[in-house]
Design a protein around this motif. Structure first.
Motif, PDB file in Angstrom:
ATOM      1  N   LYS A 402     -21.151  -6.627  -7.088  1.00 12.43           N
ATOM      2  CA  LYS A 402     -21.809  -6.709  -8.381  1.00 12.43           C
ATOM      3  C   LYS A 402     -21.429  -5.520  -9.267  1.00 12.43           C
ATOM      4  CE  LYS A 402     -26.383  -6.957 -10.542  1.00 12.43           C
ATOM      5  NZ  LYS A 402     -27.852  -6.907 -10.316  1.00 12.43           N
ATOM      6  N   GLY A 403     -21.091  -5.818 -10.517  1.00 10.43           N
ATOM      7  CA  GLY A 403     -20.757  -4.766 -11.465  1.00 10.43           C
ATOM      8  C   GLY A 403     -19.317  -4.320 -11.433  1.00 10.43           C
ATOM      9  N   ALA A 404     -18.504  -4.882 -10.534  1.00  8.22           N
ATOM     10  CA  ALA A 404     -17.103  -4.478 -10.433  1.00  8.22           C
ATOM     11  C   ALA A 404     -16.281  -5.073 -11.573  1.00  8.22           C
ATOM     12  CB  ALA A 404     -16.512  -4.909  -9.100  1.00  8.22           C
ATOM     13  N   THR A 405     -15.177  -4.417 -11.872  1.00  7.32           N
ATOM     14  CA  THR A 405     -14.269  -4.852 -12.934  1.00  7.32           C
ATOM     15  C   THR A 405     -13.018  -5.474 -12.313  1.00  7.32           C
ATOM     16  OG1 THR A 405     -15.005  -3.116 -14.443  1.00  7.32           O
ATOM     17  CG2 THR A 405     -12.842  -4.083 -14.874  1.00  7.32           C
ATOM     18  N   VAL A 406     -12.639  -6.655 -12.793  1.00  7.64           N
ATOM     19  CA  VAL A 406     -11.396  -7.299 -12.362  1.00  7.64           C
ATOM     20  C   VAL A 406     -10.471  -7.424 -13.562  1.00  7.64           C
ATOM     21  CG1 VAL A 406     -10.332  -9.408 -11.471  1.00  7.64           C
ATOM     22  CG2 VAL A 406     -12.458  -8.554 -10.459  1.00  7.64           C
ATOM     23  N   ARG A 407      -9.289  -6.865 -13.420  1.00  6.31           N
ATOM     24  CA  ARG A 407      -8.229  -6.997 -14.419  1.00  6.31           C
ATOM     25  C   ARG A 407      -6.984  -7.503 -13.702  1.00  6.31           C
ATOM     26  NH1 ARG A 407      -7.755  -0.994 -16.420  1.00  6.31           N
ATOM     27  NH2 ARG A 407      -7.975  -0.628 -14.193  1.00  6.31           N
ATOM     28  N   TYR A 408      -5.913  -7.658 -14.447  1.00  3.74           N
ATOM     29  CA  TYR A 408      -4.663  -8.134 -13.857  1.00  3.74           C
ATOM     30  C   TYR A 408      -3.500  -7.367 -14.475  1.00  3.74           C
ATOM     31  CZ  TYR A 408      -7.889 -12.000 -12.987  1.00  3.74           C
ATOM     32  OH  TYR A 408      -8.983 -12.743 -12.636  1.00  3.74           O
ATOM     33  N   ALA A 409      -2.523  -7.030 -13.650  1.00  4.64           N
ATOM     34  CA  ALA A 409      -1.276  -6.436 -14.122  1.00  4.64           C
ATOM     35  C   ALA A 409      -0.202  -7.516 -14.099  1.00  4.64           C
ATOM     36  CB  ALA A 409      -0.867  -5.259 -13.247  1.00  4.64           C
ATOM     37  N   VAL A 410       0.561  -7.614 -15.183  1.00  8.11           N
ATOM     38  CA  VAL A 410       1.553  -8.679 -15.337  1.00  8.11           C
ATOM     39  C   VAL A 410       2.941  -8.061 -15.500  1.00  8.11           C
ATOM     40  CG1 VAL A 410       2.238 -10.682 -16.695  1.00  8.11           C
ATOM     41  CG2 VAL A 410      -0.193 -10.129 -16.442  1.00  8.11           C
ATOM     42  N   TYR A 411       3.894  -8.567 -14.722  1.00 10.74           N
ATOM     43  CA  TYR A 411       5.262  -8.043 -14.728  1.00 10.74           C
ATOM     44  C   TYR A 411       6.254  -9.168 -14.996  1.00 10.74           C
ATOM     45  CZ  TYR A 411       3.126  -4.123 -12.185  1.00 10.74           C
ATOM     46  OH  TYR A 411       2.330  -3.065 -11.813  1.00 10.74           O
ATOM     47  N   ALA A 412       7.412  -8.784 -15.532  1.00  4.14           N
ATOM     48  CA  ALA A 412       8.541  -9.705 -15.676  1.00  4.14           C
ATOM     49  C   ALA A 412       9.807  -8.938 -15.349  1.00  4.14           C
ATOM     50  CB  ALA A 412       8.607 -10.271 -17.090  1.00  4.14           C
ATOM     51  N   PHE A 413      10.696  -9.583 -14.563  1.00  2.00           N
ATOM     52  CA  PHE A 413      11.970  -8.933 -14.235  1.00  2.00           C
ATOM     53  C   PHE A 413      13.065  -9.997 -14.127  1.00  2.00           C
ATOM     54  CE2 PHE A 413       9.467  -9.592 -10.416  1.00  2.00           C
ATOM     55  CZ  PHE A 413      10.335 -10.208  -9.513  1.00  2.00           C
ATOM     56  N   PRO A 414      14.324  -9.607 -14.274  1.00  2.00           N
ATOM     57  CA  PRO A 414      15.412 -10.596 -14.287  1.00  2.00           C
ATOM     58  C   PRO A 414      15.446 -11.452 -13.027  1.00  2.00           C
ATOM     59  CG  PRO A 414      16.193  -8.481 -15.069  1.00  2.00           C
ATOM     60  CD  PRO A 414      14.812  -8.246 -14.546  1.00  2.00           C
ATOM     61  N   GLU A 415      15.731 -12.731 -13.210  1.00  2.00           N
ATOM     62  CA  GLU A 415      15.761 -13.681 -12.087  1.00  2.00           C
ATOM     63  C   GLU A 415      16.740 -13.262 -10.999  1.00  2.00           C
ATOM     64  OE1 GLU A 415      14.606 -18.079 -13.740  1.00  2.00           O
ATOM     65  OE2 GLU A 415      16.651 -17.375 -14.123  1.00  2.00           O
TER      66      GLU A 415
END
Length: 474
Positions: A402-415
């Motif tokens: 309870k009360g925790a924060t959820v975020r997301y890190a997003v990456y992109a790199f060459p295929e």
């Protein structure tokens, strides 16, 4: 850490106009929107928004009156809630929002016009000396009130951090029987000298706020921005087992406002300091680099972070490129610290440095440093990662406490690159920040034009302590 202070007291940074109607609200929101867009474009991580400057509120508070710096009259109700709006708009841009609270400063008698102010006067909560007026740190009722104020902020608003500035006791208040709190000191029954008793009172508030945050919202980071010099050989260094700072400047905060930031670090009641290093790099008595290094050492010795605050105010009326070059050098110097980063004071000066930072030191996105001592979360990889047109989407991850924060890190790199080719060069089990597209608080991310073709994508849960969990690949 790439933070910026947004000062609301006296409308220093915001708002430029006061009022209670929707027309004023729209203009105030437009100013903040432009500021937040600039922060996002500059690749900053954190906005430090002043929500309580003189025992008042830039949010809906059941404890204290609305700020006159928002509405034009102390206690007058506006047509919107700036902190609620600010948190939502910061998070929509992937920015952290810290609530900046002035712990003790109170309005002067001429501005103390509300029922709350009269209650403070009647209960003897006010401590005034010379031109300074504060709530009295020596009173348990006052400290409990401030804890309750901070509890409402972290419980009712999804802030990422809470930060105090450096107003504690009235500046220069004497340590003898002429002091307005001398009778309270005698009644306390302490055997400590009055100066040490005052510092202990501040320690009590800091510890109580820290404990409250741990109980209510374990991911919220709690920090303080003290004056820039502490830990000299004649003040706190030996008491807390540190090598004294090697500069000529005095530790005035120790005896003038009874602030002991090294003690907070020692006791582990704060997560970071942001010392106000408001001097040029080669200042004669308070040079930037030795001070920044000492604070990094002092915080690191106790497993905490230091993010120096640097002022851009010297560029307000001076176009000399030397000022800009010096501040860029200071930012670069902090990159060499164990926990890199700065907080820029203040928002109204960002236009003097934004392009220089954006195209040199802040060309990439960043994630604020991880706080490993905070609550240890356990999240798996995100599920349901897919692409729809120019947007990545995935299933929302529920907080594990309870009360925790959820975020997301997003990456992109060459295929064409394999995972081992994009691994974090520091040895962490993650992807190098070179490929970071940004942070999002929602389970979706709009892909920038340059990352829509020929890319693989990775998304990880980023908890409120900036710890990254296993990533999914698309």
């Amino acid at each position: 850490m790439r933070g910026v202070w947004v000062a609301t007291v006296w409308g220093i940074d915001w708002p430029s106009l006061q009022g209670t109607d929707m027309n004023a609200a729209r203009k105030q929101q437009a100013e903040l929107s432009a500021l937040l867009d600039r922060c996002k474009d500059m690749n900053l991580t954190t906005v430090v928004f002043q929500v309580r400057s003189m025992a008042d509120a830039m949010y809906q508070s059941k404890h204290e009156p609305w700020s006159r710096f928002l509405t034009g009259k102390r206690g007058a109700k506006p047509s919107w809630d700036p902190l609620e709006w600010m948190v939502e708009e910061c998070h929509a841009r992937g920015l952290e929002c810290y609530a900046w609270v002035n712990p003790f400063r109170a309005p002067a008698a001429k501005d103390a016009t509300t029922d709350f102010d009269r209650m403070c006067h009647d209960k003897g909560w006010i401590l005034a000396y010379d031109k300074y007026t504060t709530l009295n740190p020596g009173m348990e009722q006052v400290r409990s009130h401030i804890v309750d104020v901070c509890r409402d902020i972290v419980r009712l608003y999804d802030v990422d951090g809470l930060i105090f500035d450096d107003y504690f006791y009235p500046n220069g208040i004497p340590e003898n029987s002429s002091a307005p709190d001398y009778d309270l000191y005698l009644k306390s029954g302490t055997e400590m000298p009055i100066g040490q008793w005052r510092r202990a009172n501040v320690h009590k508030l800091v510890a109580d706020v820290s404990a409250m945050i741990f109980d209510e919202c374990p991911d919220v980071r709690f920090g303080i921005s003290p004056a820039g010099v502490a830990g000299t050989s004649t003040t706190s260094a030996k008491q807390w087992g540190l090598t004294p700072v090697d500069v000529k400047a005095a530790d005035w905060q120790w005896k003038d406002i009874f602030s002991d930031p090294v003690g907070w670090l020692y006791e582990g009641t704060i997560d970071f300091v942001s010392p106000q290093l408001y001097w040029p790099t080669n200042h004669a008595t308070a040079p930037f680099q030795p001070l920044a290094r000492w604070w990094d050492y002092a915080a690191g010795r106790h497993g905490r972070h230091s993010f120096p605050s640097i002022t851009l105010a010297d560029m307000e009326k001076n176009s000399d490129s030397d000022f800009l070059d010096d501040h860029l050098l200071q930012v670069e110097m902090t990159a060499e610290m164990s926990t890199p980063g700065v907080m820029l004071y203040s928002a109204k000066f960002l236009d003097r440095i934004d392009n220089a930072l954006r195209y040199s030191l802040y060309t990439r996105k960043a994630i604020s440093p991880r706080a490993d001592w905070k609550y240890p979360h356990s999240y798996g990889a995100v599920t349901g990662l897919h692409r729809k047109a120019d947007k990545l989407l995935w299933d929302e991850t529920e907080p594990d406490v309870k009360g925790a924060t959820v975020r997301y890190a997003v990456y992109a790199f060459p295929e064409k690159l394999a995972l081992e080719d994009v691994a974090d060069s520091s040895g962490d089990a993650g992807i190098d920040s070179e490929y970071l597209l940004g942070v999002t608080y929602a389970p979706e991310f709009e892909l920038p034009a340059a990352s829509r073709k020929g890319k693989k994508y990775a998304v990880s849960v980023l908890d409120g302590n900036s710890v990254e969990h296993p990533y999914s690949i698309l």
